[in-house]
Write a protein that holds these residues in place. Structure first.
Motif, short mmCIF file in Angstrom:
data_model
loop_
_atom_site.label_atom_id
_atom_site.label_comp_id
_atom_site.label_asym_id
_atom_site.label_seq_id
_atom_site.Cartn_x
_atom_site.Cartn_y
_atom_site.Cartn_z
N SER A 252 62.12 40.73 100.40
CA SER A 252 60.91 39.82 100.98
C SER A 252 59.99 40.74 100.38
CB SER A 252 61.04 40.86 102.89
OG SER A 252 60.67 42.26 102.80
N ASN A 253 58.46 40.40 101.27
CA ASN A 253 57.32 40.49 101.51
C ASN A 253 57.18 42.15 101.17
OD1 ASN A 253 57.72 39.99 103.50
ND2 ASN A 253 55.51 38.74 104.04
N ARG A 254 57.64 42.63 102.02
CA ARG A 254 57.76 44.05 101.24
C ARG A 254 57.83 44.86 100.08
NH1 ARG A 254 55.30 42.23 106.39
NH2 ARG A 254 56.17 43.68 108.33
N GLY A 255 59.18 43.72 99.43
CA GLY A 255 59.61 44.35 98.34
C GLY A 255 58.62 43.79 97.08
N THR A 594 50.37 25.03 107.76
CA THR A 594 52.02 24.76 107.77
C THR A 594 53.16 26.22 107.66
OG1 THR A 594 50.99 23.05 106.59
CG2 THR A 594 53.86 23.58 106.19
N PHE A 595 52.50 27.76 106.75
CA PHE A 595 52.94 28.33 106.69
C PHE A 595 52.79 29.40 107.25
CE2 PHE A 595 51.75 26.15 102.65
CZ PHE A 595 53.94 26.03 102.00
N GLN A 596 51.67 29.59 108.66
CA GLN A 596 51.76 30.19 109.27
C GLN A 596 51.93 29.79 111.42
OE1 GLN A 596 50.24 33.14 109.19
NE2 GLN A 596 50.20 33.09 107.67
N HIS A 611 56.87 33.60 109.62
CA HIS A 611 57.74 35.66 109.69
C HIS A 611 57.64 36.19 109.29
CE1 HIS A 611 60.52 37.83 110.00
NE2 HIS A 611 60.75 37.64 111.18
N ALA A 612 56.60 37.43 109.43
CA ALA A 612 56.28 38.42 109.06
C ALA A 612 56.76 39.19 107.93
CB ALA A 612 55.77 39.61 110.09
N ALA A 613 57.77 38.35 107.60
CA ALA A 613 59.02 38.88 106.23
C ALA A 613 59.16 37.96 105.85
CB ALA A 613 60.16 40.45 107.03
N LYS A 614 59.21 37.38 105.47
CA LYS A 614 59.48 36.03 104.56
C LYS A 614 59.84 36.28 102.94
CE LYS A 614 56.03 33.66 105.18
NZ LYS A 614 54.49 34.57 104.91
N LEU A 615 60.78 35.59 102.11
CA LEU A 615 61.29 36.14 101.45
C LEU A 615 60.30 36.20 100.05
CD1 LEU A 615 64.52 34.59 100.81
CD2 LEU A 615 64.22 36.72 100.32
N LYS A 616 60.20 37.13 99.28
CA LYS A 616 59.52 37.27 98.70
C LYS A 616 59.08 36.41 97.25
CE LYS A 616 56.03 40.53 96.73
NZ LYS A 616 55.59 42.03 97.50
N ARG A 617 59.99 35.75 96.75
CA ARG A 617 59.91 34.64 95.90
C ARG A 617 59.65 33.08 96.33
NH1 ARG A 617 61.57 34.25 91.39
NH2 ARG A 617 62.93 36.28 90.29
N PHE A 618 59.56 33.02 97.91
CA PHE A 618 59.26 31.60 98.52
C PHE A 618 57.48 31.84 98.67
CE2 PHE A 618 59.23 28.50 101.50
CZ PHE A 618 60.20 27.72 101.13
#
Length: 821
Positions: A252-255, A594-596, A611-618
């Protein structure tokens, strides 16, 4: 039974009182209404596909394509049927309406803690009210942060279980710790649990020192062993929750970042700027004592009685224009971009906290003070980075969390604990009356003296302006046709209004400090019984906190359930798109943020969402392909079939069909191998997704480019769609490379060809792809995460052991009581 009722009558009466005040505060729930919580409504939109399939299949899927192209449902909505904590939470929510459930849990958990601290029941009730009604605990309920609320609510009983264990009641203390920690983790707000663990580490550290000093390491070691087992048991109960969260967190974007060319991209965890986005102002901490010192919430509005209105009217504006200008003026003057309200711990509680610093001698005080100081320093974030940066850079997992100011929720527990212990010590510790009155007077002088200064000369202590003041002045100057004098007159009036708000609340705080002082003085000098004084003190605390909480959570926050059910109403374009029988395509809605914004997810499978934790790659795809401008090639590869736009002039919404959308899956004639993620991202910035696949060199061994190629007779189609299970059929005279318009996530997605598991790889930065052998075959993608399914089996074992431990603890306690008799 009569003996039990007699022994526990006072506790039952207090619990009954807690229930009454919860339903009085949230009286709209008795009228069939429910809270209109923005985050809950957004969450329901994101869970649209999950709930549709749950109703159809009897269980929710573990993957959804309803937002960001597709992602696991772990942090959206997941069943954990083999986890006993699931049934505890479900029972609470089934019995009590939202948000009565959270507040009653605040009260009951804190009451248990104060009783474990051997506080008189009525004083314990006052302490429970002080904690429960801390403004932050109510503010988070307004938007619907129910997971955070539950996590906060279970902190006091966890601490109670730890204390019981350290006192030698090993089985009872450890089993209660395991139970409450299991439910805490299941509440699924790891950030609050993390802060609690830091507080407990400090507590255990202090206890280790005293055990060594008092030569009691053997008993302490046994208690720690029981607590270690309790913690392991709570982890076992939540094995699938923790395992999937950890696994997803890495992706995720935490990674870790996949890109190296973007200097702004954080290499591991959140960016410091994002994590520190909500940092507590150093001066803002005085709102613990005076709630409106910094203007309240960002939504606070001035009225026609304000100085701004008078100033606007005085320069010739018509009443409606003057009022319009007045209501646009920002009353909150802190540095946060937006805030829902202050952290208010209560005038009486802050006064008693200072009193506790003077008279409490136990090591408990040093734990509370240590945690309070450290957590306050951490809450300052960018406003005092010395300590925060050390934790952010070096403390494990700290950089995974945002909104550092939320650590003050734990301070909101620490402060009432010391305040209530101070009152207890005042009448039980046998301290000299003169000594106590002197310290009480000092405490009143410190807290009351400061509030009196704010009331008398607020602008001497605070500026009532922030870094945006100059920009506001420039905007007003422009609006007044470059008349800086008129603009400055409005700014001066605004500062006066802010100061007036602070003055009013300072006088209010002074009144409650005086009441508390009088009550404590009365029972110290034997002018009033302790029992009566404590009840009156509890009533004063409730009135104080209740009044402030009503500013931020009141009847206006409720709506009829029918209105909430149909909150997101489909527009004509939404209905048109929903009529498309194609089971799996995506929508780009540019008429919203769109993304919020999750509203599009209520109707469509969208490449946007919230979402606060989307996939990092996306997230990296969004940042590089959709933020500055929309990359049509990226839209096509995501099978974006419809695009919704809005006319900026007329605000009318229209839909266009994307004729170049690539479809569910397609055969590509060529593959471009790239060195790393940087080159992969660069390559998809301009390419034809139907003609080539961009593949990282790490997957090169899975591709035999000599034996593949495009053939006009080859074809592939989607036969059936389920979020967890996709079935395709294809026909090809020779081996083919196929790209699937599905998000790549190898921590659970498996590919089967004619029921035989086969390898697949990542293509086009975020999609799945595979080399398929010639012939007529069936291809299936099944989402089968080991972390969930094996984790659930571990959860079952942990749940059985936890229930057994609780049963044995109850048996042991009853046996001890019988022996004592």
């Amino acid at each position: 039974m009569n003996n039990w009722l007699k022994a526990n009558g006072i506790h039952l009466a207090i619990i009954g009182f807690f229930i009454i005040i919860c339903f009085v505060y949230f009286s709209p729930v008795l009228q069939g209404k429910a809270p209109a919580q923005s985050d809950v409504l957004q969450a329901k939109a994101t869970a649209t596909e999950i709930m549709q399939y749950k109703e159809k299949d009897g269980k929710g899927p573990l993957w959804t394509n309803q937002m960001f192209g597709g992602m696991p449902t772990y942090q959206i909505w997941v069943q954990h049927p083999l986890n006993v904590a699931t049934y505890v939470i479900n029972f609470i929510k089934a019995v009590l309406p939202d948000p009565v459930d959270a507040v009653l849990l605040y009260l009951l958990g804190a009451y248990l803690l104060f009783c474990v601290l051997k506080v008189n029941p009525w004083l314990a009730a006052a302490g429970a009210i002080a904690f429960a009604f801390t403004s932050y605990n109510f503010i988070i309920l307004a938007p619907g942060h129910s997971n955070k609320a539950l996590a906060i609510a279970f902190c006091p009983p966890i601490i109670a279980g730890v204390i019981l264990t350290l006192r030698g009641r090993y089985w009872l203390g450890a089993s209660l710790t395991a139970l409450f920690l299991a439910v805490e983790i299941r509440s699924n707000h790891i950030q609050m649990t993390y802060y609690l663990m830091i507080a407990l580490l400090i507590f255990i550290g202090i206890e280790v020192y005293h055990a060594y000093k008092d030569k009691k390491l053997a008993g302490f070691g046994r208690a720690i062993a029981f607590l270690a087992v309790a913690m392991m048991l709570s982890f076992m109960v939540n094995a699938s929750k923790l395992w999937t969260t950890y696994e997803y967190g890495q992706e995720s974007n935490r990674g870790k970042s996949n890109l190296t060319t973007d200097a702004a991209e954080e290499k591991n965890g959140l960016s410091k700027e994002y994590a520190y986005g909500w940092s507590q102002g150093v001066g803002e901490s005085f709102t613990f004592l005076i709630p409106n010192l910094y203007g309240g919430s960002s939504g606070t509005r001035l009225d026609d009685k304000s100085n701004v209105f008078k100033a606007a009217s005085g320069i010739g504006l018509a009443p409606d224009q003057a009022l319009g200008l007045t209501q646009q003026m920002p009353v909150y003057w802190g540095e946060k971009s937006i805030t829902s309200g202050p952290y208010y711990f209560g005038a009486i509680i802050c006064f008693l906290f200072v009193f506790g610093l003077f008279i409490v001698k136990s090591r408990f005080k040093w734990w509370i003070l240590s945690v309070t100081i450290l957590f306050m320093l951490l809450s300052f974030g960018k406003n005092f980075p010395l300590i925060s940066d050390l934790f952010f850079e070096y403390f494990p997992l700290y950089n995974k969390f945002r909104a550092v100011e939320s650590i003050l929720a734990m301070v909101g527990l620490m402060v009432p604990i010391l305040a209530i212990i101070a009152v207890k010590e005042a009448y039980t510790a046998g301290l000299d009356q003169k000594y106590l009155i002197k310290r009480l007077t000092w405490s009143a002088a410190i807290t009351g003296g400061f509030t009196l200064l704010v009331a008398l000369m607020p602008t001497a202590l605070f500026s009532f302006t922030n870094s945006g003041n100059q920009q506001l002045l420039e905007g007003l100057t422009q609006a007044f046709q470059n008349n800086n004098g008129l603009a400055q007159s409005i700014i001066d009036a605004l500062i006066k209004d802010r100061a007036d708000l602070a003055r009013t609340d300072a006088l209010r705080t002074l009144l409650f400090i005086a009441i508390a002082y009088a009550l404590i003085w009365a029972f110290l000098t034997k002018k009033m019984t302790v029992h009566v004084a404590v009840i009156l003190l509890g009533a004063a605390i409730l009135i104080d906190m209740w009044q402030i909480d009503r500013r931020y959570l009141n009847n206006d926050n409720f709506a009829t359930k029918s209105d909430l059910k149909d909150y997101f109403k489909p527009r004509e374009v939404d209905s048109f798109i929903s009529a498309d029988t194609d089971p799996d395509f995506r929508v780009l809605d540019l008429s919203i943020s769109t993304f919020q914004d999750a509203s599009a997810s209520a109707f469509h499978k969208t490449i946007g969402g919230y979402h606060a934790a989307k996939l990092k790659r996306f997230q990296e795809l969004i940042d590089n392909q959709f933020t500055k401008s929309i990359n049509q090639d990226a839209l096509d590869m995501l099978n974006t079939k419809y695009i919704i736009t809005q006319d900026p002039q007329t605000q009318s919404v229209k839909m266009t069909r994307n004729p170049t959308a690539a479809g569910h899956a397609w055969i590509v004639p060529s593959v471009q191998i790239v060195k790393d993620a940087d080159q992969e991202m660069q390559a998809i910035s301009s390419f034809d997704p139907k003609k080539e696949a961009i593949v990282d060199q790490q997957y090169e061994k899975l591709i035999d480019t000599k034996n593949v190629g495009a053939d006009p007779t080859a074809s592939i189609k989607l036969d059936s769609y389920h979020p967890d299970h996709l079935v395709y059929s294809y026909s090809a005279p020779r081996d083919i490379i196929v790209v699937f318009s599905e998000i790549y996530y190898d921590k659970g997605w498996n590919m089967y060809v004619d029921n035989v598991k086969k390898p697949y790889f990542r293509a086009d930065y975020v999609l799945r792809a595979a080399q398929l052998e010639a012939g007529n075959h069936k291809v299936e993608f099944k989402f089968e995460p080991v972390s969930y399914y094996l984790g659930e089996k571990i959860s079952l074992v942990g749940s059985v052991l936890l229930i057994a431990a609780l049963a044995f603890a109850v048996y042991s306690e009853n046996k001890k009581k019988k022996l004592a008799v």
